[in-house]
Enzyme design. Structure first.
Site, PDB file in Angstrom:
ATOM      1  N   ASP A   1       0.816  -1.212   0.000  1.00  0.00           N
ATOM      2  CA  ASP A   1       0.000   0.000   0.000  1.00  0.00           C
ATOM      3  C   ASP A   1       0.854   1.269   0.000  1.00  0.00           C
ATOM      4  OD1 ASP A   1      -2.230  -1.557  -0.031  1.00  0.00           O
ATOM      5  OD2 ASP A   1      -2.794  -1.208   2.057  1.00  0.00           O
TER       6      ASP A   1
ATOM      7  N   GLU B   1       3.769   1.762  -1.245  1.00  0.00           N
ATOM      8  CA  GLU B   1       4.362   2.014  -2.561  1.00  0.00           C
ATOM      9  C   GLU B   1       3.324   2.631  -3.506  1.00  0.00           C
ATOM     10  OE1 GLU B   1       7.238  -1.196  -4.001  1.00  0.00           O
ATOM     11  OE2 GLU B   1       6.088  -2.272  -2.476  1.00  0.00           O
TER      12      GLU B   1
ATOM     13  N   ASP C   1       0.687   4.361  -2.562  1.00  0.00           N
ATOM     14  CA  ASP C   1       0.429   5.719  -2.079  1.00  0.00           C
ATOM     15  C   ASP C   1       1.512   6.692  -2.540  1.00  0.00           C
ATOM     16  OD1 ASP C   1      -1.838   4.814  -0.831  1.00  0.00           O
ATOM     17  OD2 ASP C   1      -0.894   4.612   1.139  1.00  0.00           O
TER      18      ASP C   1
ATOM     19  N   LYS D   1     -26.424 -14.288 -10.306  1.00  0.00           N
ATOM     20  CA  LYS D   1     -27.155 -13.035 -10.544  1.00  0.00           C
ATOM     21  C   LYS D   1     -26.855 -12.088  -9.379  1.00  0.00           C
ATOM     22  CE  LYS D   1     -31.792 -11.229 -11.523  1.00  0.00           C
ATOM     23  NZ  LYS D   1     -31.780 -10.202 -10.461  1.00  0.00           N
TER      24      LYS D   1
ATOM     25  N   GLU E   1     -23.253  -4.865 -13.383  1.00  0.00           N
ATOM     26  CA  GLU E   1     -24.055  -4.724 -12.168  1.00  0.00           C
ATOM     27  C   GLU E   1     -23.179  -4.116 -11.077  1.00  0.00           C
ATOM     28  OE1 GLU E   1     -28.104  -5.693 -10.768  1.00  0.00           O
ATOM     29  OE2 GLU E   1     -27.119  -5.719 -12.726  1.00  0.00           O
TER      30      GLU E   1
ATOM     31  N   LYS F   1     -34.683 -17.373  -9.207  1.00  0.00           N
ATOM     32  CA  LYS F   1     -34.599 -16.598  -7.964  1.00  0.00           C
ATOM     33  C   LYS F   1     -34.613 -17.535  -6.765  1.00  0.00           C
ATOM     34  CE  LYS F   1     -34.600 -12.666  -8.139  1.00  0.00           C
ATOM     35  NZ  LYS F   1     -35.587 -11.593  -8.339  1.00  0.00           N
TER      36      LYS F   1
END
Length: 386
Positions: free
Chosen positions: A40, A42, A44, A121, A177, A317
């Protein structure tokens, strides 16, 4: 600590170009592949250098710069967007007999062997992304399928959406989505409770509300993500099947829907639907079903569509998950406006991967009518919301 810039404009411009490419590659590895290439600190450091260059030479700032991922000033309204390719919906089915009936209708029309693609989905908000010459130029909501809203600036804040494709095409429009990961949703709820705001009902509602923020800086704070699942239209490429299009979109740098698989046998397809359903509690995001689609685009043309839905796909569903627990107490939350909201506090339970110990109740009249009291055994259901 700010990096001091002492270079001339042309040198800064070249460095900015290299930094942009490097940072976007790190974004792709982190947000799409889930495989960070650097620590992180590096990352930043690279971002800090980019910010310093843009501060010294503001003309380097473009809509495609990684610095613009944090969002910008508030917009007064969203422009309407007319979809040249309809963003339609699918027919919902709720049991496997309906899936088999769908298969029978497909086989009655198609004489040749065909493949089905089964995929999860995602429970989110459908959007369109448009690219010209490989660059992201516009993003919009589905709306009614024909007319949506321009939310380009808010979509820029989603770091899994590429600003520049790995293979430039004259034009491509894809559909995806947008969703709020469960960890992001939990952080949002905690913040809303601390601020005395009405908590979002579920990740889908939270994602939808985040995308329609007038200030894209608010959207950036919500840590949204996206899965791409369809090519709406394109120039400069020819594809013949859904599976080919998913693989092609992955090559372009999109975060493509996870866990899809091809089948010729409807019984095997049903097994896959079951398998996806069994894993949904372990996923870092919400799904509300599985989609089964005919793979070949020519076969889809033969099958056609009704006035409302295509005949080459259905969405299965899943039923809402229910679990029993003990009600410990009922709290009354007071919002900033003074509105009183009764909240049930109960023994923690896990519903589709989310640990739940609180749920908003109906008003006092319904609580009294049901005679809800601490110590009662209650059933919690997750069906879009608790």
């Amino acid at each position: 600590m700010e990096t001091k810039i002492t270079t001339d404009f042309e040198t800064a411009k070249e460095r900015h170009k290299k930094l942009t490419a490097e940072i976007e590659e790190h974004n792709y590895a982190y947000y799409v592949l889930d495989n960070p290439m650097v620590e992180d600190w590096e990352y930043d450091k690279l971002m800090q250098e980019l910010y310093s260059l843009e501060k010294a030479y503001p003309s380097l700032i473009t809509p495609f710069s990684p610095s613009q991922r944090v969002g910008g000033a508030a917009e007064s309204s969203f422009e309407k967007v007319q979809h040249s390719v309809q963003m339609g919906s699918l027919q919902d089915v709720f049991d496997f007999e309906e899936v088999k009936d769908f298969d029978s209708k497909v086989r009655a029309v198609l004489s040749n062997p065909h493949l089905y693609i089964v995929e999860p989905k995602i429970d989110g908000l459908s959007v369109s992304l448009e690219y010209r010459d490989g660059l992201f130029v516009r993003g919009s909501t589905r709306g009614d399928g024909f007319i949506g809203e321009d939310i380009t600036e808010n979509l820029r804040t989603i770091k899994s959406i590429p600003m520049k494709l790995k293979k430039p095409l004259p034009f491509i429009e894809v559909r995806g989505e947008v969703y709020m990961p469960r960890k992001s949703f939990e952080k949002l709820i905690q913040k809303q409770e601390i601020d005395g705001e009405q908590p979002a009902k579920n990740p889908r509602n939270a994602a939808a509300g985040s995308l329609r923020q007038k200030d894209s800086r608010v959207t950036a704070e919500r840590e949204l993500d996206i899965f791409i699942f369809n090519i709406q239209q394109s120039e400069g490429t020819e594809l013949h099947s859904h599976k080919d299009s998913l693989e092609f979109m992955r090559e372009l740098g999109f975060k493509v829907i996870d866990g899809y698989e091809a089948f010729t046998d409807i019984e095997k397809a049903i097994e896959k639907i079951n398998s996806i359903g069994e894993k949904r509690g372990k996923l870092p995001y919400d799904i509300d079903g599985a989609v089964i689609k005919v793979d070949d685009f020519k076969d889809r043309s033969v099958l056609g569509a009704t006035a409302k839905v295509p005949k080459w796909a259905v969405a299965f569903k899943y039923p809402p998950e229910e679990k029993e627990t003990i009600l410990n107490k009922i709290e009354i939350n007071v919002g900033r406006t003074g509105a009183l909201t009764p909240v049930a506090v109960f023994d923690p339970i896990s519903l589709t991967g989310t640990t739940v110990s609180r749920a908003t109740l109906h008003n006092q009249d319904i609580i009294s009518q049901l005679d809800v009291r601490p110590g009662d055994r209650i059933i919690e259901r997750k069906a879009g919301e608790i």
